[in-house]
Motif scaffolding. Structure first.
Motif, PDB file in Angstrom:
ATOM      1  N   GLU A  20       0.864  -1.189   0.000  1.00 29.79           N
ATOM      2  CA  GLU A  20       0.000   0.000   0.000  1.00 29.79           C
ATOM      3  C   GLU A  20       0.896   1.233   0.000  1.00 29.79           C
ATOM      4  O   GLU A  20       2.028   1.181   0.471  1.00 29.79           O
ATOM      5  N   PRO A  21       0.385   2.367  -0.480  1.00 25.60           N
ATOM      6  CA  PRO A  21       1.192   3.589  -0.413  1.00 25.60           C
ATOM      7  C   PRO A  21       1.455   4.009   1.025  1.00 25.60           C
ATOM      8  O   PRO A  21       0.593   3.844   1.889  1.00 25.60           O
ATOM      9  N   ARG A  22       2.640   4.540   1.262  1.00 29.96           N
ATOM     10  CA  ARG A  22       2.941   5.114   2.570  1.00 29.96           C
ATOM     11  C   ARG A  22       2.077   6.350   2.776  1.00 29.96           C
ATOM     12  O   ARG A  22       1.753   7.054   1.821  1.00 29.96           O
ATOM     13  N   ARG A  23       1.734   6.616   4.037  1.00 27.76           N
ATOM     14  CA  ARG A  23       0.944   7.796   4.386  1.00 27.76           C
ATOM     15  C   ARG A  23       1.579   8.494   5.580  1.00 27.76           C
ATOM     16  O   ARG A  23       2.142   7.850   6.450  1.00 27.76           O
ATOM     17  N   VAL A  24       1.443   9.818   5.614  1.00 25.65           N
ATOM     18  CA  VAL A  24       1.946  10.622   6.723  1.00 25.65           C
ATOM     19  C   VAL A  24       0.758  11.266   7.421  1.00 25.65           C
ATOM     20  O   VAL A  24      -0.258  11.587   6.785  1.00 25.65           O
ATOM     21  N   LEU A  25       0.888  11.461   8.719  1.00 28.99           N
ATOM     22  CA  LEU A  25      -0.181  12.066   9.501  1.00 28.99           C
ATOM     23  C   LEU A  25      -0.050  13.582   9.512  1.00 28.99           C
ATOM     24  O   LEU A  25       1.017  14.111   9.822  1.00 28.99           O
ATOM     25  N   ALA A 115      -8.483  17.894  14.123  1.00 32.04           N
ATOM     26  CA  ALA A 115      -8.648  16.907  13.059  1.00 32.04           C
ATOM     27  C   ALA A 115      -7.280  16.340  12.688  1.00 32.04           C
ATOM     28  O   ALA A 115      -6.268  17.055  12.726  1.00 32.04           O
ATOM     29  N   VAL A 116      -7.246  15.063  12.350  1.00 28.86           N
ATOM     30  CA  VAL A 116      -6.025  14.424  11.850  1.00 28.86           C
ATOM     31  C   VAL A 116      -6.388  13.643  10.598  1.00 28.86           C
ATOM     32  O   VAL A 116      -7.512  13.144  10.477  1.00 28.86           O
ATOM     33  N   GLU A 117      -5.446  13.564   9.666  1.00 36.49           N
ATOM     34  CA  GLU A 117      -5.663  12.819   8.430  1.00 36.49           C
ATOM     35  C   GLU A 117      -4.376  12.138   8.007  1.00 36.49           C
ATOM     36  O   GLU A 117      -3.292  12.698   8.159  1.00 36.49           O
ATOM     37  N   TRP A 118      -4.515  10.932   7.439  1.00 31.28           N
ATOM     38  CA  TRP A 118      -3.399  10.205   6.841  1.00 31.28           C
ATOM     39  C   TRP A 118      -3.371  10.559   5.364  1.00 31.28           C
ATOM     40  O   TRP A 118      -4.372  10.407   4.662  1.00 31.28           O
ATOM     41  N   VAL A 119      -2.213  11.028   4.878  1.00 31.96           N
ATOM     42  CA  VAL A 119      -2.111  11.624   3.552  1.00 31.96           C
ATOM     43  C   VAL A 119      -1.006  10.945   2.750  1.00 31.96           C
ATOM     44  O   VAL A 119       0.084  10.703   3.274  1.00 31.96           O
ATOM     45  N   THR A 120      -1.281  10.664   1.483  1.00 29.63           N
ATOM     46  CA  THR A 120      -0.261  10.103   0.591  1.00 29.63           C
ATOM     47  C   THR A 120       0.590  11.232   0.011  1.00 29.63           C
ATOM     48  O   THR A 120       0.206  12.408   0.060  1.00 29.63           O
ATOM     49  N   ALA A 121       1.710  10.865  -0.588  1.00 30.19           N
ATOM     50  CA  ALA A 121       2.596  11.852  -1.218  1.00 30.19           C
ATOM     51  C   ALA A 121       1.848  12.639  -2.288  1.00 30.19           C
ATOM     52  O   ALA A 121       2.047  13.853  -2.435  1.00 30.19           O
ATOM     53  N   ASP A 122       0.984  11.968  -3.029  1.00 32.87           N
ATOM     54  CA  ASP A 122       0.257  12.622  -4.117  1.00 32.87           C
ATOM     55  C   ASP A 122      -0.756  13.651  -3.638  1.00 32.87           C
ATOM     56  O   ASP A 122      -1.144  14.533  -4.398  1.00 32.87           O
TER      57      ASP A 122
END
Length: 148
Positions: A20-25, A115-122
């Motif tokens: 799966e793609p890596r995600r950053v918080l 609020a927090v979100e997991w975000v892909t590089a794109d």
């Protein structure tokens, strides 16, 4: 008398699941605070007597209700930015950003109501950030692209 310098630490918390793609918080600043509703990497001020790593572990516990293993914090990059307008008092921010890839226990939540979100590089560019965070995006994007 010069501009006050403030040392703040931040973390690029990265989930790196297999296949799966890596995600950053990202965390959203509360509406009532300076730069409210902008998105940032979680962290906070280094208190007297703390190392940056100790401060980051403490801040992530307070903000996200997670326990970070300090040995998983790796310096990634830093920001150096002067805030001269849009704040109560001008100050200079020095902010080391640490990478932390799957180095915590617990599920990150906005423990202070943020609020927090997991975000892909794109999708990193779809968010608005405080000025000091913008130069960090290049290194975070590269970190998220590792292992593809």
């Amino acid at each position: 008398m010069g501009t006050k310098s403030v040392l703040v630490v931040a973390a690029a918390l990265v989930r790196a699941p297999a296949n799966e793609p890596r995600r950053v918080l990202l965390a959203q600043r509360p509406a009532g605070k300076e730069m409210g509703l902008l998105w940032e990497f979680p962290g906070g001020k280094v208190e007297e007597g703390e190392t940056p790593e100790q401060a980051l572990v403490r801040e992530l516990k307070e903000e996200l209700a997670i326990d970070v293993d300090p040995s998983t914090l790796a310096p990634l990059t830093f920001a150096s930015h002067s805030y001269t307008s849009g704040t109560r008092k001008p100050f200079h921010l020095l902010m080391p950003l640490y990478a932390c890839v799957d180095g915590w226990t617990g599920e990150p939540v906005g423990a202070e109501g943020q609020a927090v979100e997991w975000v892909t590089a794109d999708s990193l560019d779809e968010y608005e950030y405080p000025p000091a965070d913008i130069p960090l995006l290049r290194s975070v994007r590269a970190l998220l692209s590792e292992g593809r």
